[in-house]
Design an enzyme around this catalytic site. Structure first.
Site, PDB file in Angstrom:
ATOM      1  CG  ASP A   1      -7.248   3.927  -5.563  1.00  0.00           C
ATOM      2  OD1 ASP A   1      -7.412   4.874  -4.760  1.00  0.00           O
ATOM      3  OD2 ASP A   1      -6.624   2.897  -5.262  1.00  0.00           O
TER       4      ASP A   1
ATOM      5  NE  ARG B   1     -19.010  13.732   0.003  1.00  0.00           N
ATOM      6  CZ  ARG B   1     -19.253  12.432   0.023  1.00  0.00           C
ATOM      7  NH1 ARG B   1     -18.253  11.580  -0.012  1.00  0.00           N
ATOM      8  NH2 ARG B   1     -20.487  11.973   0.086  1.00  0.00           N
ATOM      9  CG  ASN B   2      -9.684  16.305  -4.764  1.00  0.00           C
ATOM     10  OD1 ASN B   2      -9.649  17.419  -5.273  1.00  0.00           O
ATOM     11  ND2 ASN B   2      -8.615  15.693  -4.301  1.00  0.00           N
TER      12      ASN B   2
ATOM     13  CE1 TYR C   1       3.307  11.111  -0.204  1.00  0.00           C
ATOM     14  CE2 TYR C   1       1.340  10.478  -1.417  1.00  0.00           C
ATOM     15  CZ  TYR C   1       2.145  10.376  -0.298  1.00  0.00           C
ATOM     16  OH  TYR C   1       1.778   9.533   0.737  1.00  0.00           O
ATOM     17  CG  ASP C   2       0.871  17.238  -7.497  1.00  0.00           C
ATOM     18  OD1 ASP C   2       1.045  16.027  -7.756  1.00  0.00           O
ATOM     19  OD2 ASP C   2      -0.126  17.875  -7.886  1.00  0.00           O
TER      20      ASP C   2
ATOM     21  CE  LYS D   1      -1.204  17.113 -11.067  1.00  0.00           C
ATOM     22  NZ  LYS D   1      -1.847  17.294  -9.774  1.00  0.00           N
TER      23      LYS D   1
ATOM     24  CE  LYS E   1      -6.319  22.340  -4.912  1.00  0.00           C
ATOM     25  NZ  LYS E   1      -5.005  22.378  -4.243  1.00  0.00           N
ATOM     26  CE  LYS E   2      -8.291  12.321  -6.886  1.00  0.00           C
ATOM     27  NZ  LYS E   2      -8.537  10.952  -6.404  1.00  0.00           N
TER      28      LYS E   2
END
Length: 201
Positions: A73, A9-10, A158-159, A179, A12-13
């Protein structure tokens, strides 16, 4: 047009995978997320490895929707913490997805660790499972070090603390395109491109 489920549901992903496919010229596939399909019961992430968790999520998604399913993951492995937070990265502070708390806890745990021992790597394992039962699991790694304070407001997780090997700024200071070209997830997804393209015909 072949619909492929990204078991996330992210937003950004989802954007990241769509961007990587576009940049690679992969046509004939439409990436949809969990919010775009009828809800189904998702197994908790209880695997001891990134591979186990990604494969479980992809199997669940393919079985529930009848769509080819990609699941990832990913997390941060810190040398001074014996590879932790690892599979616990998203809930390191005890609350799932609380980036600020996770980053603060990691910095506190590394407070006394000298610069030369702050090595780390982002790891992404991506699994592709088709309704026909074929399964592919790939792994991408992005080496670097853990900064002493968060810098930058891009990315997520953690970026802001992660300084990629050979770089001077953090992952949160990179543009999305920069990125994608070097990140752990970008590297893992690149290994799936041929199979995703084949699904698109």
């Amino acid at each position: 047009m072949t619909r492929i489920l990204l078991a996330s549901r992210n937003a950004k992903k989802l954007k990241e995978l769509r961007r990587i496919l576009d940049d690679a010229g992969v046509a004939g596939v439409e990436i949809v997320g969990l919010d775009d399909v009828p809800p189904y019961e998702e197994a908790p992430e209880t695997g001891a490895t990134f591979e186990e968790n990604a494969l479980a999520k992809a199997r669940d998604g393919a079985a529930a929707t009848g769509l080819p399913c990609v699941a990832d993951d990913s997390g941060l492995e810190v040398d001074a913490l014996n590879g932790m937070p690892g599979v616990l990265s998203a809930r390191w502070s005890g609350r799932h997805g609380d980036d600020g708390a996770n980053n603060a806890l990691l910095l506190a745990q590394l407070g006394d660790v000298p610069d030369e021992r702050r090595g780390a790597r982002f790891v992404s394992t991506c699994a592709l499972v088709t309704p026909g039962g074929s399964e592919t699991v790939v792994r991408g790694e992005w080496p670097g070090t853990v900064n002493r304070e968060p810098v930058g407001d891009g990315g997520f997780g953690y970026d802001p603390l992660f300084v990629p090997e050979g770089g001077t700024g953090t992952a949160a200071e990179l543009t999305p395109a920069e990125k994608d070209a070097v990140s752990h997830r970008g590297r893992a997804l690149a290994l799936l491109l041929a199979e995703l393209a084949a699904l698109g015909g």
